[in-house]
Scaffold this motif. Structure first.
Motif, short mmCIF file in Angstrom:
data_model
loop_
_atom_site.label_atom_id
_atom_site.label_comp_id
_atom_site.label_asym_id
_atom_site.label_seq_id
_atom_site.Cartn_x
_atom_site.Cartn_y
_atom_site.Cartn_z
N UNK A 31 0.84 -1.20 0.00
CA UNK A 31 0.00 0.00 0.00
C UNK A 31 0.87 1.25 0.00
N UNK A 32 1.94 1.23 0.79
CA UNK A 32 2.87 2.36 0.83
C UNK A 32 3.56 2.54 -0.51
N UNK A 52 -5.21 3.83 4.34
CA UNK A 52 -5.49 2.41 4.08
C UNK A 52 -6.92 2.07 4.50
N UNK A 53 -7.30 2.47 5.71
CA UNK A 53 -8.64 2.12 6.18
C UNK A 53 -9.73 2.92 5.49
N UNK A 112 -7.40 -2.08 -3.11
CA UNK A 112 -6.64 -1.47 -2.02
C UNK A 112 -5.15 -1.74 -2.21
N UNK A 113 -4.80 -3.01 -2.49
CA UNK A 113 -3.43 -3.40 -2.79
C UNK A 113 -3.48 -4.41 -3.94
N UNK A 157 -8.39 -6.88 4.92
CA UNK A 157 -9.50 -6.43 4.10
C UNK A 157 -10.51 -7.56 3.88
N UNK A 158 -10.00 -8.76 3.55
CA UNK A 158 -10.88 -9.89 3.24
C UNK A 158 -11.75 -10.27 4.42
N UNK A 159 -11.23 -10.13 5.64
CA UNK A 159 -12.00 -10.49 6.83
C UNK A 159 -13.26 -9.64 6.95
N UNK A 160 -13.14 -8.34 6.73
CA UNK A 160 -14.30 -7.45 6.84
C UNK A 160 -15.29 -7.72 5.72
N UNK A 161 -14.79 -7.94 4.52
CA UNK A 161 -15.68 -8.23 3.39
C UNK A 161 -16.45 -9.52 3.63
#
Length: 605
Positions: free
Chosen positions: A148-149, A227-228, A433-434, A441-445
């Motif tokens: 991401x950076x 990122x968030x 996102x990346x 990310x996948x956990x929240x989705x």
């Protein structure tokens, strides 16, 4: 020092190599280990420690922490960073490298006098010594924060110091290119050569004060916020997510890794209710006290504490990150009271279908011909079946997210929309996102998807059965056979190639197509030449049988294993248990006829 080459010679050669190591080493602990061997005139010990060098590949470096050129340590990191810096300067020009800089992150791994933070600090010190800007995160970060950076700051490279889900003694050095994806050939070989040309430390490196250097920038607050913000854009039901009537209660484990600080924020970004943490595993702990092998892909054994936490808190869903939080495992409580652990292929199918349907719901006029999903060649083809039926595109790459990330970059540069990519080893990249796997990310989705399914009155497992009924009862059987004798493996594949006259049947199962990515042969192409990249340094043959079964046989790059990945699409309307039984019979035939003869001879010899 004699560099990377295996050194054969008299005792004086090994004594000289040990002395050179002691002269260069900056770590008192590892220096003392080699000095002790010198003092004891232990030539065999010196040979074991210095006789070969860690090979820098497309995954960078990964090995046990310890002394010598065979292990991960401060001197090996310094040498690696020196080689990488010189390579980047040659590739982009010194001024461009200095201006754009390098991203650096690290996890919590530690062993004796060695740890991930020191590896990152030495990397930063080498870079700033060349006038190169570094974006060095403060504190432990999840791996996705490094690519991401790279993307956000337009860096020429990124480095994440982590051994992911390896045993506690290991550490690693993962390198990303300027496109935010893990490096692919020929960069790995060229970096490796540059390392060998820059083994002697250029100077004494000051890691105590490197964070205060004007070229060392702390991007943590700024980039975590960005990122968030990017993660939150993947939430399609933010306002609904906190509603009690659709709440799916989640138990979460970080597997003694860094994930909790980040995945808790991804839940918050989605407005999801907080999960119930598995307290024994939630904080970073380099000792990994509850799991000998901290890999949630291992299934029920690795997730036992998660199940206990879930059951005691009335949770019906378990989510697990691996220690560097770039992978995601999922389990759901069935009405029977048993926990169902989803395979990586099943999670990939669920998330891929979800991303497509949600994208079309919000963009009903979208041109499906511009929409893509990606999977590795050893992953399930069920997502391909979904793509074909629904009219969007499925792309297959070689194994590893380095290939999927670079394919994503190329497609997006061509104006295409890449919604999702995955590999069967529980690696998932959702959205943009990346361009690497991202368990945070996948956990929240996945949690949001589970809640929307509950709103429809179905569980995730029930929804998966619906997908099987709609697109085919795909079933897989993946495993391996161990072989510690490389010539035997060579004999196995030589017999399968049969001097270019490949097999047409295996037992009673006719073969329709063969792709050999070691030699470049592909019977499905007009000129019999494979489209995917070819590597003569590894063995990999894929068979497509007339009954639709696809079987890939390949060697492992890191273990003495010959792996096989087999999948049957079945037929719509078939009972999936019948498909599984039929596949099991065919796999038994493949193993017995294709893999076992030489292994049997080896066991008898």
């Amino acid at each position: 020092m004699r560099g990377s080459q295996k050194m054969d010679g008299d005792n004086a050669t090994w004594i000289e190599a040990g002395q050179q190591w002691v002269e260069w080493d900056v770590n008192e602990g590892t220096k003392a280990e080699i000095q002790a061997l010198l003092d004891a005139e232990d030539v065999d010990g010196l040979r074991q420690k210095l006789g070969k060098r860690l090979e820098f590949g497309t995954a960078g470096l990964r090995a046990a922490m310890g002394s010598g050129t065979v292990c991960m340590n401060d001197l090996v990191i310094i040498q690696t960073m020196q080689g990488l810096c010189k390579y980047l300067e040659g590739l982009y020009g010194t001024e461009d490298v200095q201006t754009r800089g390098i991203a650096l992150g690290y996890d919590h791994r530690s062993h004796d006098t060695l740890n991930s933070e020191k590896f990152a600090l030495y990397s930063a010190a080498v870079a700033v010594s060349r006038g190169i800007k570094v974006y060095l995160y403060k504190g432990f970060v999840a791996t996705p924060l490094v690519p991401f950076c790279v993307d956000q700051m337009n860096c020429v490279a990124g480095i994440m110091v982590t051994a992911s889900h390896n045993p506690k003694a290991d550490n690693g050095y993962k390198v990303y290119g300027a496109n935010g994806s893990q490096i692919i050939p020929p960069h790995d070989a060229l970096i490796s050569q540059s390392i060998l040309e820059n083994l002697a430390p250029w100077q004494e490196y000051d890691i105590e004060n490197v964070r205060d250097h004007e070229l060392c920038i702390d991007p943590t607050e700024e980039l975590c916020t960005k990122y968030f913000e990017a993660v939150s854009e993947l939430s399609r039901y933010t306002e609904e997510n906190s509603e009690p009537e659709i709440h799916v209660k989640v138990a979460y484990t970080a597997m003694h890794g860094v994930g909790h600080a980040f995945t808790s924020r991804s839940f918050a970004a989605f407005n999801l209710p907080p999960y119930v943490p598995v307290e024994q595993q939630i904080q970073p702990d380099p000792e990994f006290p509850t799991v000998a092998f901290p890999n949630p892909e291992e299934g029920k054994g690795a997730l036992q504490l998660s199940f206990e936490t879930a059951e005691s808190n009335d949770c019906t869903l378990v989510l697990a990150n691996d220690p560097d939080a770039d992978r995601l495992a999922v389990a759901e409580l069935l009405p029977s009271g048993q926990w169902y652990v989803f395979t990586g292929n099943e999670i990939g199918t669920l998330l891929g279908h979800w991303e497509y349907t949600q994208y079309m719901r919000l963009n009903p006029e979208a041109d499906k011909e511009q929409i893509y999903v990606i999977a590795s060649t050893v992953s399930s083809k069920m997502l391909r079946a979904i793509a074909r039926k629904e009219g969007f595109n499925f792309v297959e790459t070689l194994t590893g997210f380095k290939w999927m990330g670079n394919a994503t970059s190329e497609l997006r540069n061509a104006g295409k929309t890449v919604l999702f990519s995955f590999e069967e080893a529980i690696g998932f990249c959702v959205g943009s996102v990346v361009k690497d796997k991202d368990g945070v990310c996948a956990a929240a989705v996945f949690a949001e998807m589970a809640q929307q399914l509950k709103k429809q009155g179905v569980t995730v497992h029930e929804h998966l059965q619906h997908l099987y009924a709609t697109y085919g009862p795909y079933t897989t059987q993946n495993h391996y056979v161990k072989c510690y004798d490389p010539p035997t493996i060579q004999c196995i594949f030589a017999r399968l190639r049969n001097e270019g006259r490949y097999w047409h049947t295996c037992g009673n199962y006719p073969i329709a197509g063969i792709r050999d990515l070691t030699t470049g042969f592909d019977s499905d192409q007009p000129d019999n030449k494979a489209i995917l990249p070819v590597s003569s340094s590894s063995e990999m043959i894929t068979y497509t049988f007339k009954n639709g079964v696809v079987a890939t046989l390949r060697t492992s790059g890191t273990e003495p294993k010959l792996k096989y990945y087999c999948e049957s699409p079945g037929q719509i309307g078939m009972d999936r248990e019948d498909v599984q039984r039929e596949l099991a019979d065919q796999v038994a035939c493949i193993v017995e006829e294709m893999l076992q003869p030489e292994l049997n001879n080896l066991e008898r010899s």
